[in-house]
Motif scaffolding. Structure first.
Motif, mmCIF file in Angstrom:
data_model
loop_
_atom_site.group_PDB
_atom_site.id
_atom_site.type_symbol
_atom_site.label_atom_id
_atom_site.label_comp_id
_atom_site.label_asym_id
_atom_site.label_seq_id
_atom_site.Cartn_x
_atom_site.Cartn_y
_atom_site.Cartn_z
ATOM 1 N N GLN A 1 10.830 40.899 81.647
ATOM 2 C CA GLN A 1 11.745 40.285 80.697
ATOM 3 C C GLN A 1 13.064 39.985 81.389
ATOM 4 N N ALA A 2 13.659 38.858 81.043
ATOM 5 C CA ALA A 2 14.981 38.535 81.568
ATOM 6 C C ALA A 2 15.979 39.528 80.978
ATOM 7 N N ALA A 3 16.921 39.937 81.786
ATOM 8 C CA ALA A 3 17.945 40.883 81.330
ATOM 9 C C ALA A 3 19.035 40.104 80.599
ATOM 10 N N THR A 4 18.705 39.574 79.446
ATOM 11 C CA THR A 4 19.636 38.761 78.678
ATOM 12 C C THR A 4 19.887 39.419 77.340
ATOM 13 N N SER A 5 21.126 39.411 76.930
ATOM 14 C CA SER A 5 21.474 39.899 75.607
ATOM 15 C C SER A 5 22.626 39.061 75.089
ATOM 16 N N CYS A 6 22.796 39.055 73.806
ATOM 17 C CA CYS A 6 23.937 38.353 73.211
ATOM 18 C C CYS A 6 25.128 39.291 73.234
ATOM 19 N N SER A 7 25.717 39.377 74.406
ATOM 20 C CA SER A 7 26.897 40.226 74.573
ATOM 21 C C SER A 7 27.704 39.710 75.745
ATOM 22 N N GLY A 8 28.921 40.157 75.836
ATOM 23 C CA GLY A 8 29.823 39.720 76.879
ATOM 24 C C GLY A 8 31.044 39.089 76.235
ATOM 25 N N THR A 9 31.727 38.265 76.981
ATOM 26 C CA THR A 9 32.900 37.563 76.473
ATOM 27 C C THR A 9 32.454 36.307 75.741
ATOM 28 N N ILE A 10 32.898 36.134 74.511
ATOM 29 C CA ILE A 10 32.546 34.930 73.750
ATOM 30 C C ILE A 10 33.335 33.762 74.327
ATOM 31 N N THR A 11 32.614 32.731 74.791
ATOM 32 C CA THR A 11 33.265 31.542 75.337
ATOM 33 C C THR A 11 33.250 30.382 74.350
ATOM 34 N N HIS A 12 32.368 30.451 73.351
ATOM 35 C CA HIS A 12 32.298 29.379 72.354
ATOM 36 C C HIS A 12 31.635 29.916 71.094
ATOM 37 N N SER A 13 32.151 29.499 69.964
ATOM 38 C CA SER A 13 31.571 29.841 68.665
ATOM 39 C C SER A 13 31.698 28.625 67.765
ATOM 40 N N GLN A 14 30.607 28.257 67.121
ATOM 41 C CA GLN A 14 30.613 27.056 66.291
ATOM 42 C C GLN A 14 29.773 27.294 65.040
ATOM 43 N N VAL B 1 26.754 30.988 69.026
ATOM 44 C CA VAL B 1 27.717 31.718 69.859
ATOM 45 C C VAL B 1 27.206 31.747 71.296
ATOM 46 N N ILE B 2 28.104 31.413 72.245
ATOM 47 C CA ILE B 2 27.799 31.470 73.676
ATOM 48 C C ILE B 2 28.656 32.574 74.295
ATOM 49 N N TYR B 3 28.012 33.394 75.119
ATOM 50 C CA TYR B 3 28.670 34.527 75.781
ATOM 51 C C TYR B 3 28.629 34.330 77.293
ATOM 52 N N TYR B 4 29.520 35.022 78.001
ATOM 53 C CA TYR B 4 29.530 34.999 79.466
ATOM 54 C C TYR B 4 29.783 36.405 79.993
ATOM 55 N N ASN B 5 29.070 36.745 81.063
ATOM 56 C CA ASN B 5 29.431 37.928 81.852
ATOM 57 C C ASN B 5 29.214 37.586 83.320
ATOM 58 N N SER B 6 29.844 38.321 84.198
ATOM 59 C CA SER B 6 29.871 37.962 85.611
ATOM 60 C C SER B 6 28.658 38.441 86.405
ATOM 61 N N SER B 7 27.693 39.101 85.779
ATOM 62 C CA SER B 7 26.526 39.598 86.515
ATOM 63 C C SER B 7 25.644 38.440 86.981
ATOM 64 N N ASN B 8 24.898 38.671 88.048
ATOM 65 C CA ASN B 8 23.935 37.709 88.591
ATOM 66 C C ASN B 8 24.551 36.348 88.910
ATOM 67 N N GLY B 9 25.734 36.337 89.474
ATOM 68 C CA GLY B 9 26.378 35.067 89.813
ATOM 69 C C GLY B 9 26.853 34.316 88.588
ATOM 70 N N GLY B 10 27.112 35.041 87.537
ATOM 71 C CA GLY B 10 27.525 34.451 86.264
ATOM 72 C C GLY B 10 26.314 34.297 85.367
ATOM 73 N N THR B 11 26.358 34.876 84.193
ATOM 74 C CA THR B 11 25.265 34.784 83.233
ATOM 75 C C THR B 11 25.826 34.372 81.889
ATOM 76 N N ASN B 12 25.299 33.291 81.354
ATOM 77 C CA ASN B 12 25.633 32.891 79.995
ATOM 78 C C ASN B 12 24.441 33.189 79.112
ATOM 79 N N SER B 13 24.725 33.574 77.886
ATOM 80 C CA SER B 13 23.674 33.788 76.902
ATOM 81 C C SER B 13 24.123 33.167 75.588
ATOM 82 N N ALA B 14 23.170 32.907 74.712
ATOM 83 C CA ALA B 14 23.495 32.299 73.420
ATOM 84 C C ALA B 14 22.568 32.850 72.344
ATOM 85 N N CYS B 15 23.116 32.931 71.128
ATOM 86 C CA CYS B 15 22.350 33.292 69.936
ATOM 87 C C CYS B 15 22.785 32.384 68.803
#
Length: 160
Positions: free
Chosen positions: A29-42, A57-71
């Motif tokens: 499984q990809a190590a993705t979760s809806c957590s981190g710094t919120i960069t966009h909410s609509q 909602v789009i999130y960002y964290n600096s792991s893995n060369g930068g990881t964005n996630s969305a829910c």
């Protein structure tokens, strides 16, 4: 003859244990979760109304060369109500240009019958790249003559 039966029993037991172990491990499984710094909410609105039924909602964290996630979260009247819901996250080729169209490929997508949220979806290696996302809910329109309506949110290039 007794030895081959025992050998067969041992081999069957080992195979069964390996099968259970492989089944329990499942696919990676990809190590993705809806957590981190919120960069966009609509918000997602009911068409032609100010009623919010979802939030992309789009999130960002600096792991893995930068990881964005969305829910895509259910909000208001849709919270806890099963509806066809989805979210897709894109890694753009641009390194700047917020508000522009995203030139890139889809990174990850999730959709199905959900009552609370779709996702998380994630894309790695996004440091210094823009991202964009789409989120949607197929919602029963307040007017019964209209039926189900596709309510969606689309972000142009964000997270630059």
């Amino acid at each position: 003859m007794r030895f081959p039966r025992r050998a067969l029993a041992v081999l069957t037991t080992v195979a069964a244990l390996l099968g259970i172990n492989l089944f329990a491990a499942g696919p990676a499984q990809a190590a993705t979760s809806c957590s981190g710094t919120i960069t966009h909410s609509q918000p997602v609105y009911i068409t032609a109304r100010s009623t919010v039924i979802g939030e992309l909602v789009i999130y960002y964290n600096s792991s893995n060369g930068g990881t964005n996630s969305a829910c895509l979260y259910h909000r208001g009247a849709s919270y806890g109500v099963s509806a066809y819901t989805g979210v897709t996250l894109y890694r753009c080729s641009q390194r700047s240009g917020e508000g522009q169209s995203c030139h890139g490929t889809a990174g990850d997508s999730d959709n199905g019958q959900y009552a609370y949220y779709a996702g998380p979806v994630g894309v790695t290696g996004t440091a210094n790249y823009c991202v964009a996302a789409d989120g949607w809910i197929v919602w029963e329109h307040p007017n019964p003559d209209v039926g189900k309506v596709y309510m969606w949110a689309h972000t142009d290039t964000v997270g630059c």
